[in-house]
Design a protein around this motif. Structure first.
Motif, PDB file in Angstrom:
ATOM      1  N   LEU A   1      -4.680  -6.816   9.611  1.00 45.40           N
ATOM      2  CA  LEU A   1      -3.511  -6.437   8.526  1.00 45.40           C
ATOM      3  C   LEU A   1      -4.242  -5.808   7.398  1.00 45.40           C
ATOM      4  N   ILE A   2      -4.883  -6.456   6.494  1.00 49.72           N
ATOM      5  CA  ILE A   2      -5.731  -6.000   5.395  1.00 49.72           C
ATOM      6  C   ILE A   2      -6.417  -4.572   5.843  1.00 49.72           C
ATOM      7  N   LEU A   3      -7.126  -4.538   6.718  1.00 48.60           N
ATOM      8  CA  LEU A   3      -7.832  -3.288   7.220  1.00 48.60           C
ATOM      9  C   LEU A   3      -7.143  -2.028   7.453  1.00 48.60           C
ATOM     10  N   SER A   4      -5.737  -2.579   7.957  1.00 47.15           N
ATOM     11  CA  SER A   4      -4.873  -1.477   8.296  1.00 47.15           C
ATOM     12  C   SER A   4      -4.732  -0.732   6.989  1.00 47.15           C
ATOM     13  N   PHE A   5      -4.338  -1.529   5.757  1.00 42.58           N
ATOM     14  CA  PHE A   5      -3.973  -0.340   4.556  1.00 42.58           C
ATOM     15  C   PHE A   5      -5.146  -0.432   3.900  1.00 42.58           C
ATOM     16  N   TYR A   6      -6.195  -1.038   3.869  1.00 42.28           N
ATOM     17  CA  TYR A   6      -7.549  -0.578   3.099  1.00 42.28           C
ATOM     18  C   TYR A   6      -8.219   0.499   3.673  1.00 42.28           C
TER      19      TYR A   6
END
Ligand code: TRP
Length: 453
Positions: free
Chosen positions: A105-110
């Motif tokens: 999840l974090i990587l997706s917006f990062y």
């Protein structure tokens, strides 16, 4: 029992420190820290942030590295194995699985925000910011984020860069990336600080960052400082845990964690010292929010001598910082796929990258075609951001410090930390009481059970 990671280990203590600092230093330091410091009035917020790093961040980081090095597997299996070793419930493994999901999840917006940084690097280098005004700078930013096709292209490029490093493995990929990029990053940052202090309003920047004015700090600001400490130190989802699983047995965990936490904080402060003098001398707004560096800095770069060079260097710095962080976000899901589902690192990288890329489209569209689709006033991007930062990371960090300091046997944790009795007792006290209580306060506030200010 001594375990070995099937992914290999860092070749030296320095390699670990560079990689873990690479994970910690990212968009959180250079993009987020300055703008939330600006929004929260400066000095007092910075002081609270530093306290949070020392009293909450550091003990949780030590806990994560300790669990990782003793478990030597992906976060889920490390926690499961250690629980079994000490006769505890294997259900602790689910904490590790939540971390793996948070990684996606974090990587997706990062990756999408890092994609903006890549785009801005090319714009700065191409001289696009020459003579830019406040109005036209806003338009440039909106023009980028409002165009899904362009953002998808930059997001794809950034994901490909990340996957390229991850696929090469621990020593050939992660370690090389950190060894090359971290020194470069540090040099560019010092150059930017030098420029800012020399040509900008250094005095005002120092006063803003280091002269605490507690009237300007709200209760919500205190909690924001705590959340930022988690995000900036990469804690709560197993990223530092998996990096710990590659740590040679003879390296001191406590001392390494101290170096990483101090470096991460130093970079955040240096980023502030690079950015605020320029902001003040150009009469730009400190409290302008997430657009602070993307909207205000190009105005300054457009006016200063050699602005094209400094602008390009600055965004290159941002890309490097985001890149070494993204690698660490990718590692828990990848190792989980390799160890649990018996596929090669290459395939695991492709699969993780593919899923994250797809999830990232949600963030891409949150700034254009889906910007009207909100739930509780949040776009999909806001939702993923706050679900991870406000819920998953604090809960994960809470569980990891409880696990290391309450659930694991004393003999296991002290056997792995191998530090002086005084340091061990200090860590155990902070990890047993201070960190969990503080994190509980952040979390209860985030879900609205208690409200500050
Ligand atoms: N710490 C990084 C930053 O400041 C982001 C990051 C990398 C992260 N890995 C993480 C955040 C794991 C939380 C958990 O930009």
């Amino acid at each position: 029992m001594e375990r070995k990671s099937i992914h290999g280990q860092w070749s030296t203590r320095l390699a670990f420190i560079l990689a873990a600092t690479g994970s910690a230093v990212g968009l959180g330091n250079i993009w987020k820290f300055p703008y939330i410091t600006g929004e929260n009035g400066g000095g007092a917020f910075v002081l609270v942030y530093i306290l949070c790093v020392a009293c909450i961040g550091l003990p949780i980081m030590i806990s994560e590295i300790l669990i990782g090095r003793r478990g030597r597997q992906n976060p889920m299996d490390s926690m499961g194995s250690l629980a079994r070793d000490d006769g505890r419930s294997v259900h602790w493994q689910w904490v590790g699985l939540v971390g793996v999901c948070a990684g996606f999840l974090i990587l997706s917006f990062y990756s999408v925000i890092a994609g903006w940084a890549v785009a801005y690097f090319f714009r700065a280098a191409g001289g696009l910011f020459h003579g830019v005004t406040a109005e036209s700078s806003k338009q440039i930013f909106a023009g980028l984020t409002g165009d899904p096709e362009r953002v998808i292209a930059w997001h794809s490029a950034f994901m490909a860069m990340t996957m390229f490093v991850t696929a090469r493995g621990v020593q050939g990929g992660l370690e090389q990336a950190a060894k090359i990029m971290m020194p470069a990053l540090f040099m560019i940052l010092l150059l930017m600080v030098g420029y800012g202090l020399h040509s900008g309003d250094a005095e005002r920047a120092f006063r803003f960052l280091f002269q605490p004015d507690f009237h300007r700090l709200t209760g919500a600001g205190v909690l924001e400082a705590m959340g930022q400490a988690f995000f900036s130190l990469s804690l709560g989802m197993g990223a530092i845990m998996i990096y710990g699983s590659y740590l040679p047995g003879d390296v001191s965990i406590a001392r390494s964690a101290l170096v990483v936490a101090v470096s991460d904080t130093a970079v955040a402060l240096l980023a502030g010292l690079a950015i605020f003098p320029i902001v003040f001398s150009n009469h730009l707004q400190v409290g302008s929010g997430p657009g602070l560096i993307f909207v205000t800095l190009p105005i300054a770069f457009g006016q200063m001598p050699y602005g094209r060079v400094f602008g390009a260097l600055f965004f290159l710095l941002l890309v490097f910082a985001a890149w070494t962080s993204a690698i660490s976000l990718m590692e828990p899901p990848v190792t989980w796929l390799v160890e649990r589902h018996r596929i090669s690192r290459f395939r695991a990288t492709m699969l993780t990258g593919g899923i994250t890329w797809l999830l990232g489209l949600g963030t891409v569209f949150s700034f254009n075609i889906w910007s009207g689709a909100t739930l509780w006033h949040m776009t999909l991007f806001d939702g993923i951001d706050s679900l991870t930062s406000n819920v998953m990371l604090p809960l994960g960090g809470f569980a990891m410090s409880v696990f290391a300091a309450w659930v694991m046997a004393r003999s296991s944790s002290s056997g792995e930390l191998r530090t002086s009795p005084g340091v061990y007792r200090l860590w155990r006290f902070l990890a047993r009481f201070v960190a969990p209580v503080a994190v509980a306060v952040v979390f209860l506030n985030a879900i609205g059970v208690i409200r500050f200010s």
